[in-house]
Each structure stands twice: as structure tokens, then as C-alpha cells.
Design an enzyme around this catalytic site. Structure first.
Site, PDB file in Angstrom:
ATOM      1  N   LYS B  79       0.849  -1.199   0.000  1.00 36.89           N
ATOM      2  CA  LYS B  79       0.000   0.000   0.000  1.00 36.89           C
ATOM      3  C   LYS B  79       0.883   1.247   0.000  1.00 36.89           C
ATOM      4  O   LYS B  79       1.944   1.259   0.632  1.00 36.89           O
ATOM      5  CB  LYS B  79      -0.900  -0.021   1.232  1.00 36.89           C
ATOM      6  CG  LYS B  79      -1.996   1.041   1.240  1.00 36.89           C
ATOM      7  CD  LYS B  79      -2.894   0.897   2.471  1.00 36.89           C
ATOM      8  CE  LYS B  79      -3.994   1.947   2.505  1.00 36.89           C
ATOM      9  NZ  LYS B  79      -4.856   1.807   3.708  1.00 36.89           N
ATOM     10  N   SER B 154      -9.710   1.791   2.811  1.00 35.80           N
ATOM     11  CA  SER B 154      -8.870   2.585   1.926  1.00 35.80           C
ATOM     12  C   SER B 154      -7.841   1.752   1.160  1.00 35.80           C
ATOM     13  O   SER B 154      -7.270   2.244   0.195  1.00 35.80           O
ATOM     14  CB  SER B 154      -8.147   3.655   2.735  1.00 35.80           C
ATOM     15  OG  SER B 154      -7.263   3.045   3.655  1.00 35.80           O
ATOM     16  N   SER B 178      -9.876  -0.481   6.940  1.00 28.93           N
ATOM     17  CA  SER B 178      -9.311  -0.276   5.606  1.00 28.93           C
ATOM     18  C   SER B 178      -8.682  -1.514   4.964  1.00 28.93           C
ATOM     19  O   SER B 178      -8.385  -1.492   3.772  1.00 28.93           O
ATOM     20  CB  SER B 178      -8.278   0.857   5.641  1.00 28.93           C
ATOM     21  OG  SER B 178      -8.929   2.090   5.712  1.00 28.93           O
TER      22      SER B 178
END
Lengths: 482, 487
Positions: B79, B154, B178
């Protein structure tokens, strides 16, 4: 009277210079002399994703300071974020401590005894990170750019906040000197390093409001800045002008305070507990261990100087207020046993000459045994007090042996009656008017002694000289009567 | 079998044995990536050359008979809020455009030490603030199951990358769901570990006291393998727990039955506001677990009514302080600031550099921490957090694990909720409790509703990752769900 009802509180920031690394990362504490922005790492630069790790030695040092100041140590303390935007903070918040909701400083309370019958209470002690240094090209008002040097950013600071117990600028300086000495005795701080102690002062006059002065960076300046402020405020009051509550900046070059901002309300720093650092638990065992390892402190040392060595209270206070001086005193004492005489020299001529040479005790190159030698030369009357001053100055400048200086420069006292009588004869011949005065006025004798000193460049034994002059004057009187 | 569908463990063992070249495997993944990425936009940066060099290095070492790591040749997507030295790390924000960290996150070091091949940095909601990956300065990521829909967020890029075969495994971060949200929406497995189990050093902070880096994978075994690599004490993170690293994979079937395991279904997770299809899939999954010998009961956690409010106050407050450092002075984006004093220069950079949602949260968080409001908001939220924690502790006395749907709905359409922040915040209602309490929570796929994946959430007491994996693995082994490569 000017200066009546003065209340001064200090917020002193001292770098814990003895620590090897910064408060929350492994960069060296010793940033001085390094090219700008080379003593940094991702953590102290607040790079995204980095986390602070508490330097445990800083906690130990703070506990030592708290014990030395008789403060109450928190068994449970934690760090708090102080949020404000300013280029001296890489994260735009400072990891500090806070005495309020969302905080718990490492210690509260305590006091410092100024040694002159006054005691200054401590409000709190806290650990925090040092901001970066801002460098202005030119002056703060005219610079077109601000340069930031992060080398010192993150160095451990201990903030010591006093109650508004200080009543004069002199006592403010005295407080800082005493504090410095305490911290130096603890071995956590070196006051000799440039910028290692900085302070802000809050001052109010009778019937006035509190004004904060920032950017004070020396013992002398704290006195100067506060004097300036007292004069400024009392002049306003005497003209019936209201003193406004504000923050002022000490301009050390121009030696004035200038208004930074007027305070309407407290600034909102949005304090909240630092989520990246767990609370610190300080156990009784840890405190006991630190207590046992505490070195001797100034107040105790003063007691020893007075009671064991027989030094006067006044001299002892001066000695212990500068750790290096107290250490030097003890080193000299090993070579010269008369403590009071030794202390008189150190507290008197020695300090005065250092001051005029702009030297600190630590910069002194003179060996303690040479100080002892100098005192013995005085004892044996090889030197007069006047000559001793000259020899001491030479010693401080060169670090040389006083005996060698005496030999080389011929600074030996002239103690021979025969030799001095010749000189006195010459003075009498060359100063007839003064001799006439001296016959009727005792005070004019000084002038004649001074003339002998001038001719001998201070080497004449003052007592013997005076005696010879008096005898000679007596003879003149007798011859006139006859 | 197509190597692209190999589980991570099989990739690593095949590479280690010389049956599969790490480079060949990487090229196959890259080819897949080039095919699907234009549709998905799962990556912000693809580190193709870096990955090739690593794969070649692994192959050379295998050839020479040297030791290679647990993840030899396994392709991992990271990420974009996790720092990889020298690789642009933007957090999905314009304000970090061009920022190349000078250091590796601890998890990245651990991945590298086990010879994982890092393929790139995945797309995300700006600074991890969002549940749909629509709030990225680099465009939204699309759901591999339906390109019109969001992948969740996210960590939407990581979810989409794993679901589509652009990576074998991925790292996400979970502040309020997330990891679990995109795992549920994309039909993959995702874990939010116990707070403090995985080092946060190198994870760009959104809300420090809530977040953890979490593994994402196609199956439970891979997820456990990845956690085993990244978990464990790190002296650089003071909130990291001093626990011995565990091999979670070996615990999956120890013992294999769920005999006597007590499963509590959280009532508040199954009531109103939950899509019918989602509720049905989750009940079916619970039924399957009961069939395996688990004892199922229901539990009501009243304090959950306040969880979402407490979560957002804490998260936004911490964020308002964490994000203060982005001022353009030291790294990242800096607006032109000729003739401006520093204050105005900062403001301009921040106004142009941050997106709307990030600004909203900074402003709300700043407000919540302000003098006079601190007690009413932040302090109260901390108290609510303590209440919720206590209620969970009580529940865990009666049940070994607590379950419910990960998300109350399946993936929604891109643009559907973006105009209504509150509706978006509501999506996190089932995921935030685990962050507030600091416990492990997994999302494991448990079927489809109207052709879209549904996630079953399993929570356990602190440091009982072994339990959540065991339950998830037991469910996976019923064969009611099989990973499918999409699109």
C-alpha cells in the site's frame, strides 16, 4: 521606587548535553560545529512514517534533576503533543509534556536556595525536544529568507519552570547560575556550550500585568533584559500609560526588548497525549537507585567548605555557584592548606582577572600547584599584593610557573631598606611640594608611596616604603624645629 | 495449474526447489498486470525493474544452492502509505507527490529479508481516509468483480491487486476497516492484527492509536504466512508488543475441528441497515461453522452505538496533528510561494496539496482538540473507547470469537456515496470496533450476493490471531467459497 513589587518567573530550557543521543532518535546530541542539516535522520526530520523512541537516559537525567531540586517525581508520566505551525518544528508539533488535561510532567514542585536568604520555588520539570535553529540572513526584520538548521532539532531539553518568586534581575541571574551549577554537579549539563541554556522570563510590576520576554540566552542577558523591562514598564506606569499583556523579544545585539505579539488569550496548542509513546512508569526502586548514585550538590558542598575547610559563608557560596571554580578550589587546596586565603584569592583577584580576560574557569591553563606557589610567594613576602596581581595575570595568560615569571621579569619585592631609602631620597628630591604637603597632611603620604611604586613598578614593599617615608618626614620635621 | 493461481507457499517452495524461476513467475504476474491494470488502476507506482532485479537475484541464489527466504519469489504489492526506500510514496495524495522515503518500513525490511518481490505501491484513499478508494489524487481504483463499483477502501488498490492476480499477496493498513472492507468487497482475505503486533515504523500515520498494517491474500493460509513474516516486536515502534513471533500457518489445523469453540454473533451487526443478501450469507457461514462443531450464540454489545462517533473523533484528532508536517518545506509538493511569508506559504501548499476529505478531517480534528472542546470530544471519545473495550472483554468471557458481516453491504457503485460523507462514514460501522478495542479481526469471503462478494468478520481477544485464522480456515475448508481470479 523603581523595581518595587517586581515578580519574575523563569522558564529555563537546558539541553541535557551529557546524553549521547537526541531525545527520540539516535542522532548524536553533539551537533555543534557540524555543517547545517548533517546531524539528522528520518526520525528527527519527522519523515512520514517515522516514530519516536524515548531515550531512557533522558528520563534518568530528569529524575536526577528532580531529586536535586527537591521536586515530587511523577510515578506515571507521559508525553504530550504541543501543536503549532512553525518552521523550527519538522513535524509542526513538539513532543513535550504538559501540566493540564492531556499531560503529566515528570516532576512538580521543589525549590532552589539562592544562598542569599532567598528561595525560589519550582513549579514543574518537563522533558521536551529542542526546536531547530532558524538563521536569518541579516536581521529578523529585514531578512528575505529564513534558513533552517535541523542539527539540534530533537536534542533533549529539560524545561524548568519557576514560580514568580524572583524579585530582582540580580536574583534571576543568581538563580540561573545556581541552577547551572546544580546541573553541572549532576553531570547532565554543560553550561559552557553555546546555546545550551536558554530562558524565557515573565515579569510584572506592582499593579501591572505579566509580560513575557523570549530569547534570552545568557546569565548576563537575563539581568540586562529584566532591567530594561523594569525601566520600560515603570516609565510607562509613571506616565500613566497602561502596560499591555504581551510577548516581547530580547534583541541581544541592541539590548532592548521589542514587542512580538499582544496576548489576548492563551494560545491554543491543542495538547493531547502523544499516541506513539506509551506512558513512562517511574518506580520507587528506580528513584532510590538514582538517589544513591547522586553526586555531591552545591548546597552540601558549601556546607563542607565552611565547616570542614573553614571558608567564609560568602566565599563558599561564590565557589559552589560555579562547579569548575569549586573543583579548582579543591584541587588547589591539595597543594595549599590555608583554605580561607586560597578562597580569597580565587573569589577575588582570580575571578576578576578571568572576567577582564573574558575567560571561564574551565579555560584556565594554570596548574593548581602554581596557584599554591603564588600564595606561598605572598606568604614569604617575595611578592607584594600588587606584584601578585601582575604575576597572576601572566599565569592566566600563559599558564607558566609563578616562580619562573618572578625570576624572568624581576618581579621580586624590593625589601632591602638600603635600596628603598635611595629611591625615597630621590622621590623627596623630585617632589618637594608633595613633601611639604605630607608634613602637614597625612593623606599626602599616599602620593609619595605611589611615586615609589611607580619608580619600582610596584615591586617596593609597601609597608617598608611607608615606614621609610614616615621616618624621613619625621627627620625633616625634627631638623626644622631644631 | 496456472502458476498465477498458486498459493504463496507453493510459489515459494517451487522457487526454492528450482521448479519455478522467480523471474518467470514475476513476468507472468507482470503480464497479467499489464492486461488488467488499465481497467483497475490498482497501482500508483509499479516497480517493475526493482522487482526484476530481486527475482534475478533470488534465481541466482537458488542456482548456487544458497538459502532463500520464506517468501522467495512471492510477488507482494505494498500500500502506498508504507515506505519503501527510494520508491515514491504518495499516500494517494498530491501533497506527497515526488516524496521518496530515505528508509524502509520495518515490514518492508522483513518482506525483503524473506525474499519477497515487491511489485509496486497500491492505490488508496488519500492518507487512508475513506472506504472506497475514490478519494485518491491518482484516480479511483475499480472493483475487479464489477468495474463500475468501488473495491472498498482505503486499501482498495491492494484488494483489487490480490483479487485480480496483479500480486500474490498485498499489504494494507487498517485504521477503521481499511483492510477488511476491500477484502470483503473484492472477495479476498484480509486481517487487521492486534494493535502492537505489527510494527508501524514506516507506515505513514493517519490515526496512530488505531491503525495496524495488515496482510491481504487469496486464502487464509497465505494470509497467515504473510502475517508470520511481518509480525513481531520492533524497537523502533514503542507501541509494538514484546511477543515472540509465531508461525500462524502451523496453527491453522491445530486441532482441525471446531469442537467446543464458542462463537458469538454480534446482534448489532446483523440488524437494520444490513443488506439482506449479506445477512443471509453470514448466517449461512455461521451455520457451516456450527456444523463443524462450534457452539453458536448471540451477543449484544450496547456500547457499539457510540463506536462510530468515538472512532471518528479519535481518528480525526490524531490525523489533524499527524498531517501538520506536510507543509512543503522538506519534501513532497510545494506550491509556488514567491513573496509569501511562511504562514501563507504553508497554507497555500496545504490548500492545493490536500484533497477535500482530508481537509474535512483535519478541520474536524483540529476543532475536537481545541481548548474548551477537548474534554467534550476527544476525552469523551477515549472514555467511550474504554467502555467498548470493557464490553468486548466481557463478551470474550462467554465466547471465544465474535462474528458478523465485515461490511453491512456489498461493493457500491463508484460515485454513489461520494457526495454524502456521513453515509460513507456509516460503512465502517462493523469494522471500527476492532480498531477501538485493538483486537484481531479478519474478513474472509463467505459467498456472493447478487454476484458480489460478502465478507465474514471474525474477531478474537488480543493476540489470538491463531483463533481468527483457525475459524476462517475451517470455513474456507468447507469449500463453500473458492478464490476466483477477476476480472
Amino acid at each position: 521606587m523603581v523595581g518595587d513589587g517586581v515578580k519574575i518567573g523563569l522558564e529555563v530550557h537546558c539541553q541535557l548535553t551529557s546524553l549521547k543521543t537526541k531525545l527520540f532518535c539516535s542522532c548524536p546530541t553533539d551537533y555543534r560545529g557540524k555543517p547545517p542539516n548533517t546531524n539528522i535522520c528520518p526520525v528527527c526530520m519527522g519523515e512520514p512514517g517515522t516514530l519516536p523512541v524515548l531515550n531512557k537516559e533522558a528520563v534518568r537525567a530528569a529524575v536526577m534533576v528532580a531529586l536535586a531540586l527537591h521536586s515530587k517525581i511523577s510515578r506515571f508520566t507521559y508525553f504530550t503533543r504541543k501543536n503549532y505551525f512553525y518552521p523550527d518544528m519538522a513535524k509542526n508539533f513538539q513532543i513535550s509534556q504538559y501540566d493540564g488535561v492531556g499531560g503529566a510532567p515528570i516532576a512538580k514542585g521543589g525549590y532552589v536556595d539562592l544562598g542569599n536568604g532567598k528561595v525560589v520555588r519550582i513549579r514543574r520539570l518537563q522533558l521536551e525536544e529542542d526546536p531547530a535553529r532558524l538563521v536569518y540572513e541579516g536581521t529578523i526584520d529585514t531578512a528575505t529568507a529564513t534558513l533552517v538548521d535541523y542539527n539540534r532539532h530533537g536534542v533533549a531539553l529539560i524545561e524548568i519552570v519557576t514560580e514568580p518568586d524572583i524579585t530582582s534581575p540580580e536574583d534571576a541571574r543568581r538563580f540561573l547560575q545556581k541552577l547551572r551549577s546544580i546541573l553541572e554537579h549532576l553531570g547532565v549539563f554543560d553550561g559552557e556550550l553555546e546555546g545550551s541554556m536558554r530562558c524565557d522570563a515573565n515579569i510584572s510590576l506592582e499593579g501591572g500585568v505579566r509580560v513575557e520576554i523570549k530569547n534570552i540566552s545568557s546569565y548576563k542577558d537575563v539581568e540586562r533584559a529584566l532591567r530594561f523591562e523594569i525601566t520600560r514598564q515603570s516609565s510607562l506606569i509613571s506616565r500613566g500609560i497602561r502596560v499591555v499583556r504581551e510577548t516581547r523579544f530580547w534583541d541581544e545585539r541592541r539590548r532592548v526588548t521589542v514587542s512580538l505579539r499582544v496576548k489576548e488569550t492563551e494560545e491554543d496548542y491543542r495538547y493531547f497525549p502523544e499516541p506513539d509513546l506509551p506512558p513512562v512508569v517511574i518506580t520507587d526502586e528506580f528513584i532510590d537507585e538514582v538517589k544513591r548514585s547522586l553526586p555531591i550538590l552545591p548546597d552540601e558542598r558549601k556546607r563542607i567548605f565552611v565547616e570542614k575547610y573553614g571558608v567564609s559563608e560568602q566565599n563558599a557560596e561564590v565557589l559552589v555557584n560555579d562547579k569548575a571554580l569549586a573543583d579548582f578550589f579543591e584541587d588547589c587546596l591539595k597543594h595549599y592548606g590555608k583554605a580561607q586565603e586560597l578562597s580569597n584569592l580565587l573569589v577575588g583577584d582570580f575571578l576578576a582577572q578571568l572576567h577582564s580576560l573574558n575567560l571561564s574557569v574551565r579555560e584556565v591553563k594554570v596548574k593548581p600547584e602554581y596557584i599554591a606557589k603564588l600564595l606561598r610567594l605572598l606568604d614569604k613576602k617575595v611578592l607584594t599584593g600588587h606584584l601578585a596581581k601582575a604575576v597572576l595575570r601572566e599565569m592566566l595568560e600563559t599558564g607558566r610557573d609563578p616562580e619562573a615569571i618572578v625570576e624572568e621579569k624581576g618581579l621580586r619585592r624590593i625589601g632591602s631598606r638600603e635600596e628603598l631609602e635611595k629611591i625615597v631620597d630621590r622621590v623627596f628630591r623630585e617632589n618637594r611640594k608633595a613633601v611639604e604637603d605630607a608634613l602637614v597632611n597625612e593623606k599626602a603620604v599616599h602620593f609619595l608611596v605611589g611615586q615609589v611604586m611607580r619608580i619600582t613598578r610596584g615591586k617596593a614593599d609597601p609597608n617598608l616604603t611607608r615606614q621609610i617615608i614616615k621616618n624621613k618626614l619625621e627627620k625633616v620635621r625634627a631638623s626644622r624645629k631644631a | 495449474m496456472n502458476p498465477l493461481l498458486y498459493p504463496a507457499e507453493k510459489v515459494a517452495s517451487a522457487v526454492r526447489n528450482g521448479e519455478l524461476s522467480a523471474l518467470d513467475y514475476l513476468e507472468a504476474v507482470l503480464e497479467r498486470l499489464k492486461h488488467v491494470e488499465p481497467k483497475l488502476n490498482a497501482f500508483i507506482t509499479v516497480t517493475e525493474e526493482l522487482a526484476r532485479r530481486k527475482a534475478e537475484n533470488i534465481d541466482r541464489r537458488v542456482e548456487k544452492g544458497l538459502k532463500v527466504g520464506k517468501l522467495a519469489g512471492v510477488v507482494v504489492a505494498v500500500k502506498d502509505n508504507i515506505c519503501v526506500k527510494g520508491v515514491e510514496t504518495t499516500c494517494g495524495s498530491r501533497i506527497l507527490k515526488g516524496y521518496r522515503p530515505s528508509y524502509n518500513a520495518t515490514v518492508v525490511e522483513r518482506l525483503m529479508a524473506e525474499d519477497a518481490v515487491i511489485i509496486g505501491k497500491t492505490n488508496m484513499d488519500e492518507f487512508a481516509m475513506g472506504s472506497s478508494t475514490e478519494f485518491s489524487a491518482y484516480g479511483p481504483t475499480r472493483n475487479p468483480w464489477d468495474l463500475e463499483r468501488v473495491p472498498g477502501g482505503s486499501s482498495g488498490g491492494s484488494g483489487a491487486a490480490v483479487a485480480s492476480g496483479e500480486a500474490t499477496l498485498a499489504l494494507g493498513s487498517d485504521t477503521g476497516g481499511s483492510v477488511r472492507c476491500p477484502a470483503a468487497f473484492c472477495g479476498v482475505v484480509g486481517l487487521k492484527p492486534t494493535y502492537g503486533l505489527v510494527s508501524r515504523y514506516g507506515l505513514v500515520a493517519y490515526a496512530n492509536s488505531l491503525e495496524q498494517i495488515g496482510p491481504m491474500a487469496r486464502n487464509v493460509g497465505d494470509c497467515a504466512l504473510l502475517l508470520s513474516v511481518i509480525a513481531g516486536y520492533d524497537p523502533r515502534d514503542s507501541t509494538s508488543l514484546k511477543v515472540q513471533p509465531m508461525d500462524y500457518q502451523t496453527k491453522l489445523t491445530d486441532p482441525p475441528e471446531l469442537e467446543k469453540l464458542r462463537i458469538g454473533v454480534i446482534k448489532e451487526f446483523m440488524g437494520e441497515g444490513v443488506q439482506e443478501g449479506v445477512r443471509e450469507r453470514v448466517w449461512n457461514a455461521v451455520q457451516s461453522l456450527e456444523n463443524l462443531g462450534a457452539r453458536v450464540g448471540e451477543v449484544s454489545l450496547k456500547s457499539l452505538d457510540y463506536a462510530l462517533a468515538a472512532y471518528y473523533i479519535i481518528a480525526m484528532s490524531e490525523a489533524s496533528s499527524n498531517l501538520a508536517r506536510y507543509d512543503g518545506l522538506r519534501y513532497g509538493f510545494r506550491s509556488s510561494d514567491q513573496g509569501l511569508d511562511w504562514n501563507r506559504a504553508y497554507a497555500k501548499t496545504r490548500r492545493m496539496g490536500f484533497g477535500e476529505e482530508v481537509k474535512r478531517r483535519i478541520i474536524l480534528g483540529t476543532f475536537a482538540l481545541s481548548a474548551g472542546y477537548y474534554e467534550a470530544y476527544y476525552l469523551k471519545a477515549l472514555k467511550v473507547r474504554t467502555l467498548i473495550r470493557m464490553e468486548f472483554e466481557k463478551a470474550f468471557k462467554k465466547f471465544d470469537v465474535l462474528v458478523g458481516p465485515s461490511m453491512p453491504m456489498t461493493a457500491f457503485k463508484i460515485g454513489e456515496k461520494i457526495e454524502d460523507p456521513l453515509e460513507l462514514y456509516m460503512c465502517d460501522i462493523n469494522t471500527v470496533p476492532a480498531n477501538l478495542v485493538g483486537i484481531p479481526a479478519i474478513s474472509v469471503p463467505c459467498g456472493l450476493s447478487d454476484g458480489l462478494p460478502v465478507g465474514l468478520q471474525v474477531m478474537a481477544p488480543p493476540l489470538r490471531e491463531d483463533l481468527v485464522f483457525k475459524v476462517a480456515y475451517a470455513y474456507e475448508r468447507t469449500g463453500k467459497w473458492m478464490f476466483q481470479l477477476k476480472p
